[in-house]
Motif scaffolding. Structure first.
Motif, PDB file in Angstrom:
ATOM      1  N   GLY A  78       0.788  -1.234   0.000  1.00 52.03           N
ATOM      2  CA  GLY A  78       0.000   0.000   0.000  1.00 52.03           C
ATOM      3  C   GLY A  78       0.816   1.277   0.000  1.00 52.03           C
ATOM      4  O   GLY A  78       0.330   2.317   0.429  1.00 52.03           O
ATOM      5  N   VAL A  79       2.062   1.206  -0.474  1.00 52.83           N
ATOM      6  CA  VAL A  79       2.893   2.412  -0.517  1.00 52.83           C
ATOM      7  C   VAL A  79       3.313   2.748  -1.946  1.00 52.83           C
ATOM      8  O   VAL A  79       4.231   3.521  -2.167  1.00 52.83           O
ATOM      9  CB  VAL A  79       4.147   2.292   0.394  1.00 52.83           C
ATOM     10  CG1 VAL A  79       3.734   2.238   1.852  1.00 52.83           C
ATOM     11  CG2 VAL A  79       4.998   1.090   0.027  1.00 52.83           C
ATOM     12  N   TYR A  80       2.610   2.168  -2.907  1.00 51.41           N
ATOM     13  CA  TYR A  80       2.978   2.399  -4.304  1.00 51.41           C
ATOM     14  C   TYR A  80       2.706   3.842  -4.720  1.00 51.41           C
ATOM     15  O   TYR A  80       1.698   4.422  -4.320  1.00 51.41           O
ATOM     16  CB  TYR A  80       2.201   1.445  -5.219  1.00 51.41           C
ATOM     17  CG  TYR A  80       2.492   1.660  -6.689  1.00 51.41           C
ATOM     18  CD1 TYR A  80       3.703   1.241  -7.224  1.00 51.41           C
ATOM     19  CD2 TYR A  80       1.577   2.287  -7.520  1.00 51.41           C
ATOM     20  CE1 TYR A  80       3.993   1.443  -8.560  1.00 51.41           C
ATOM     21  CE2 TYR A  80       1.851   2.491  -8.861  1.00 51.41           C
ATOM     22  CZ  TYR A  80       3.061   2.062  -9.379  1.00 51.41           C
ATOM     23  OH  TYR A  80       3.344   2.270 -10.692  1.00 51.41           O
ATOM     24  N   CYS A  86      11.120  12.038  -0.788  1.00 52.58           N
ATOM     25  CA  CYS A  86      10.380  13.088  -0.084  1.00 52.58           C
ATOM     26  C   CYS A  86       9.027  12.604   0.455  1.00 52.58           C
ATOM     27  O   CYS A  86       8.323  13.374   1.108  1.00 52.58           O
ATOM     28  CB  CYS A  86      10.187  14.300  -0.996  1.00 52.58           C
ATOM     29  SG  CYS A  86       9.137  13.942  -2.411  1.00 52.58           S
ATOM     30  N   ASN A  87       8.677  11.342   0.168  1.00 47.26           N
ATOM     31  CA  ASN A  87       7.409  10.776   0.627  1.00 47.26           C
ATOM     32  C   ASN A  87       6.158  11.448   0.056  1.00 47.26           C
ATOM     33  O   ASN A  87       5.066  11.256   0.569  1.00 47.26           O
ATOM     34  CB  ASN A  87       7.318  10.761   2.154  1.00 47.26           C
ATOM     35  CG  ASN A  87       8.217   9.691   2.744  1.00 47.26           C
ATOM     36  OD1 ASN A  87       8.409   8.626   2.162  1.00 47.26           O
ATOM     37  ND2 ASN A  87       8.808   9.996   3.887  1.00 47.26           N
ATOM     38  N   GLU A  88       6.344  12.230  -1.005  1.00 52.41           N
ATOM     39  CA  GLU A  88       5.195  12.825  -1.683  1.00 52.41           C
ATOM     40  C   GLU A  88       4.686  11.833  -2.734  1.00 52.41           C
ATOM     41  O   GLU A  88       5.414  10.940  -3.161  1.00 52.41           O
ATOM     42  CB  GLU A  88       5.618  14.124  -2.398  1.00 52.41           C
ATOM     43  CG  GLU A  88       5.992  15.260  -1.472  1.00 52.41           C
ATOM     44  CD  GLU A  88       4.800  15.847  -0.731  1.00 52.41           C
ATOM     45  OE1 GLU A  88       3.688  15.807  -1.282  1.00 52.41           O
ATOM     46  OE2 GLU A  88       4.992  16.325   0.397  1.00 52.41           O
ATOM     47  N   HIS A  89       3.431  12.046  -3.154  1.00 49.89           N
ATOM     48  CA  HIS A  89       2.901  11.186  -4.216  1.00 49.89           C
ATOM     49  C   HIS A  89       3.569  11.518  -5.546  1.00 49.89           C
ATOM     50  O   HIS A  89       3.740  12.689  -5.881  1.00 49.89           O
ATOM     51  CB  HIS A  89       1.384  11.361  -4.335  1.00 49.89           C
ATOM     52  CG  HIS A  89       0.658  10.713  -3.197  1.00 49.89           C
ATOM     53  ND1 HIS A  89       0.377   9.366  -3.196  1.00 49.89           N
ATOM     54  CD2 HIS A  89       0.203  11.209  -2.029  1.00 49.89           C
ATOM     55  CE1 HIS A  89      -0.240   9.072  -2.054  1.00 49.89           C
ATOM     56  NE2 HIS A  89      -0.349  10.168  -1.321  1.00 49.89           N
ATOM     57  N   TYR A 103      11.096   7.673  -7.600  1.00 51.41           N
ATOM     58  CA  TYR A 103      11.129   9.044  -7.107  1.00 51.41           C
ATOM     59  C   TYR A 103      10.179   9.936  -7.904  1.00 51.41           C
ATOM     60  O   TYR A 103       9.904   9.664  -9.065  1.00 51.41           O
ATOM     61  CB  TYR A 103      12.547   9.621  -7.232  1.00 51.41           C
ATOM     62  CG  TYR A 103      13.597   8.764  -6.591  1.00 51.41           C
ATOM     63  CD1 TYR A 103      13.657   8.649  -5.212  1.00 51.41           C
ATOM     64  CD2 TYR A 103      14.504   8.064  -7.370  1.00 51.41           C
ATOM     65  CE1 TYR A 103      14.613   7.850  -4.619  1.00 51.41           C
ATOM     66  CE2 TYR A 103      15.469   7.259  -6.782  1.00 51.41           C
ATOM     67  CZ  TYR A 103      15.522   7.152  -5.409  1.00 51.41           C
ATOM     68  OH  TYR A 103      16.461   6.353  -4.823  1.00 51.41           O
ATOM     69  N   CYS A 104       9.729  10.997  -7.277  1.00 48.96           N
ATOM     70  CA  CYS A 104       8.946  11.987  -7.998  1.00 48.96           C
ATOM     71  C   CYS A 104       9.881  12.747  -8.932  1.00 48.96           C
ATOM     72  O   CYS A 104      11.105  12.641  -8.807  1.00 48.96           O
ATOM     73  CB  CYS A 104       8.247  12.935  -7.019  1.00 48.96           C
ATOM     74  SG  CYS A 104       9.365  14.062  -6.184  1.00 48.96           S
TER      75      CYS A 104
END
Ligand code: ZN
Length: 119
Positions: A78-80, A86-89, A103-104
């Motif tokens: 559930g972390v896809y 940065c833990n951003e979507h 990475y973003c």
């Protein structure tokens, strides 16, 4: 991320994974075939050059496969679609272009710049 979208990415990732595995199996049998053929030296050089190219594709695929496995694991956990830096979507458009992105786009650029600076 919405479950429907998640399932969509999972399908894409699994399809990619299968395509790579198929290619790698093909590569493996090609290498074995080459080992069994004992041609003259000129032929051997040609095969060797082709083999080097094949090998680099093979290695690239192996790394991609690793990323795909990680992405599939993320779907299960559930972390896809969350940037590792940065833990951003991560933007959906980016995931569509590269479903195993870690990475973003912002972090990706920072990392690439960082790598260039080191070289
Ligand atoms: Zn990021």
């Amino acid at each position: 991320m919405h479950q429907d979208k998640l399932e969509g990415f999972k399908k894409v990732l699994l399809a990619k994974k299968n395509a790579i595995l198929e290619h790698n199996a093909q590569h493996q049998s090609n290498v074995e075939q080459m080992r069994n053929i004992k041609g003259d030296e000129a032929d051997y050089a040609t095969m060797s050059a082709e083999n080097t190219l094949e090998k680099s594709i093979f290695q690239k695929h192996r790394q991609e496969l690793e990323y795909i496995e990680i992405a599939l694991e993320k779907i299960e956990n559930g972390v896809y679609g969350i940037c590792e830096m940065c833990n951003e979507h991560i933007a959906l458009g980016r995931l569509k272009a590269k479903p195993h992105a870690k990475y973003c786009i912002v972090c990706r650029e920072i990392i690439e710049k960082d790598l260039k600076d080191k070289v």
